[in-house]
Design an enzyme around this catalytic site. Structure first.
Site, short mmCIF file in Angstrom:
data_model
loop_
_atom_site.label_atom_id
_atom_site.label_comp_id
_atom_site.label_asym_id
_atom_site.label_seq_id
_atom_site.Cartn_x
_atom_site.Cartn_y
_atom_site.Cartn_z
N GLY A 17 53.79 48.95 187.21
CA GLY A 17 55.09 48.43 186.80
C GLY A 17 55.80 49.24 185.74
O GLY A 17 55.72 50.47 185.69
N TYR A 162 54.35 30.86 182.25
CA TYR A 162 54.89 32.21 181.96
C TYR A 162 55.92 32.12 180.84
O TYR A 162 55.86 32.88 179.87
CB TYR A 162 55.53 32.77 183.24
CG TYR A 162 56.16 34.12 183.06
CD1 TYR A 162 55.39 35.29 183.02
CD2 TYR A 162 57.55 34.26 182.93
CE1 TYR A 162 55.97 36.54 182.86
CE2 TYR A 162 58.13 35.51 182.77
CZ TYR A 162 57.34 36.64 182.73
OH TYR A 162 57.92 37.88 182.56
N1 LIG Z 1 59.25 42.62 186.22
C1 LIG Z 1 60.25 42.01 185.60
O1 LIG Z 1 61.37 41.87 186.13
C2 LIG Z 1 60.05 41.53 184.19
C3 LIG Z 1 61.09 40.76 183.61
C4 LIG Z 1 60.92 40.32 182.30
C5 LIG Z 1 59.77 40.65 181.61
N2 LIG Z 1 58.80 41.39 182.21
C6 LIG Z 1 57.60 41.69 181.41
O2 LIG Z 1 57.31 43.08 181.51
C7 LIG Z 1 55.90 43.28 181.38
C8 LIG Z 1 55.41 44.19 182.49
O3 LIG Z 1 55.67 43.54 183.72
P1 LIG Z 1 55.68 44.28 185.13
O4 LIG Z 1 56.73 43.62 185.91
O5 LIG Z 1 55.69 45.76 184.92
O6 LIG Z 1 54.28 43.80 185.70
P2 LIG Z 1 53.23 44.44 186.73
O7 LIG Z 1 53.83 45.54 187.53
O8 LIG Z 1 52.64 43.28 187.45
O9 LIG Z 1 52.15 45.11 185.76
C9 LIG Z 1 51.41 44.30 184.88
C10 LIG Z 1 50.46 45.15 184.07
O10 LIG Z 1 49.71 44.26 183.23
C11 LIG Z 1 48.34 44.47 183.49
N3 LIG Z 1 47.56 43.24 183.39
C12 LIG Z 1 47.75 42.06 184.04
N4 LIG Z 1 46.76 41.21 183.75
C13 LIG Z 1 45.91 41.86 182.92
C14 LIG Z 1 44.69 41.51 182.29
N5 LIG Z 1 44.10 40.32 182.46
N6 LIG Z 1 44.08 42.43 181.52
C15 LIG Z 1 44.63 43.65 181.35
N7 LIG Z 1 45.78 44.05 181.91
C16 LIG Z 1 46.41 43.15 182.70
C17 LIG Z 1 48.26 45.01 184.89
O11 LIG Z 1 47.04 45.68 185.01
P3 LIG Z 1 46.28 45.87 186.41
O12 LIG Z 1 46.81 47.15 186.94
O13 LIG Z 1 44.85 45.93 186.02
O14 LIG Z 1 46.64 44.67 187.26
C18 LIG Z 1 49.47 45.92 184.92
O15 LIG Z 1 49.18 47.16 184.34
C19 LIG Z 1 55.25 41.89 181.39
O16 LIG Z 1 54.95 41.50 180.08
C20 LIG Z 1 56.34 41.01 181.97
O17 LIG Z 1 56.25 39.67 181.55
C21 LIG Z 1 58.91 41.83 183.48
#
Ligand SMILES: NC(=O)c1ccc[n+]([C@@H]2O[C@H](COP(=O)([O-])OP(=O)(O)OC[C@H]3O[C@@H](n4cnc5c(N)ncnc54)[C@H](OP(=O)(O)O)[C@@H]3O)[C@@H](O)[C@H]2O)c1
Length: 273
Positions: A17, A162
């Site tokens: 991500g 969340y």
């Molecule tokens: N996507 C959006 O539109 C959005 C909007 C608002 C806020 N955010 C925030 O942005 C941040 C990144 O989100 P993303 O969308 O890039 O998510 P993502 O693509 O699902 O990536 C999540 C990351 O967190 C890691 N992770 C999840 N559970 C874990 C655990 N138990 N221990 C260690 N690492 C863990 C994953 O590791 P693995 O590779 O091991 O799974 C991955 O590297 C988050 O905090 C999210 O809430 C995202």
């Protein structure tokens, strides 16, 4: 902090991500973090191939013991820590309540509590490296914490879990900024972008409307943008300063959350700032 050459940054959740893009674009020595060793090593290889410096540290943030091991691994791999980006997170998908290794509601544990503990464990090194920055990647999805049921044993939904965890990160940011006044360490938080094209958004069945590059730009602005110099305790909606949910500005609620978080993480007096 315009040039990050010679600086060290940890980006949690940078195996996928937006975290992955941030790790690739930072320009500091990056400690890439995630759970999957192979994906972590591939990202490190890519960063090195592009002329950067990176190492991978594996840890499951659903276990507080693993968070402590991660902090130990960071301290063993660097004698300076200029930027901490608490980015790892689990999205809102899934109707069934889940718990962490420590028995805490899973999103509260991974999205908030792990970053809380990790930050305090690394804070002595971060303070020594000041000027330094901490960025908590939260969300515009926020829900007030019901202190009578923080673990969401009643009326659970993935979205509620969340949104509660994301507001907890924002409350922590405002609180920590006050504690860190005068130390040269600033801490800010943000909604990186709405529905970026990432695993968590796809899992939620939502059609993406932003790119990970847009989110990475917003995170990098807080991590190293010159406009943030000396500014702390702020919430940004992408690139603009904004207001978070009103509970974030309730000092009593923040104090309750801080006390609960110290208790749940077993943070010892010597580890507090
Ligand atoms: N996507 C959006 O539109 C959005 C909007 C608002 C806020 N955010 C925030 O942005 C941040 C990144 O989100 P993303 O969308 O890039 O998510 P993502 O693509 O699902 O990536 C999540 C990351 O967190 C890691 N992770 C999840 N559970 C874990 C655990 N138990 N221990 C260690 N690492 C863990 C994953 O590791 P693995 O590779 O091991 O799974 C991955 O590297 C988050 O905090 C999210 O809430 C995202």
């Amino acid at each position: 902090m315009s040039s990050l050459k010679g600086k060290t940054a940890l980006v949690t959740g940078s195996t996928d991500g937006v975290g992955r893009v941030v790790a690739e674009q930072l320009g500091a020595r990056v400690l890439v973090h995630g759970r999957d060793q192979t994906r972590g090593e591939n990202i490190v290889r890519d960063i090195r191939a592009g002329g950067g410096t990176a190492d991978f540290l594996a840890a499951d943030l659903a276990s507080l013991a693993d968070v402590r091991r991660l902090a130990d691994a960071v301290r063993a791999s660097t004698n300076r820590h200029d930027i901490l980006i608490n980015n790892a997170g689990i999205g809102s998908a899934g109707a069934a309540r889940q718990t962490s290794a420590d028995g805490h509601e899973l999103r509260f544990a991974v999205n908030y509590l792990a970053g809380f503990l990790l930050t305090y464990l690394l804070l002595p090194l971060i303070k020594q490296s000041a000027p330094a920055r901490i960025v908590n990647v939260a969300s515009a999805g926020q829900q007030a914490i019901d202190f009578s049921d923080v673990m969401l044993t009643r009326g659970y939904s993935g979205t509620r879990a969340y949104c509660q965890s994301k507001l907890a990160q924002i409350m922590f940011t405002i609180d920590l900024a006050r504690e860190l006044e005068g130390t040269g360490v600033i801490v800010n938080t943000l909604h990186p972008s709405t529905y970026m094209n990432t695993t968590m958004v796809r899992r939620a069945g939502v059609t993406p409307i932003s790119t990970v590059e847009q989110g990475a730009e917003a995170i990098l602005n807080l991590a190293s943008g010159p406009a943030l110099e000396g500014r702390s305790g702020l919430y940004f909606n992408v690139l603009r300063e904004a207001r978070a949910d009103r509970q974030a500005y309730d000092a009593e609620a923040r104090a309750r959350l801080r006390a609960l978080s110290r208790e749940l993480t077993g943070l010892r007096a010597a580890e507090k700032v």
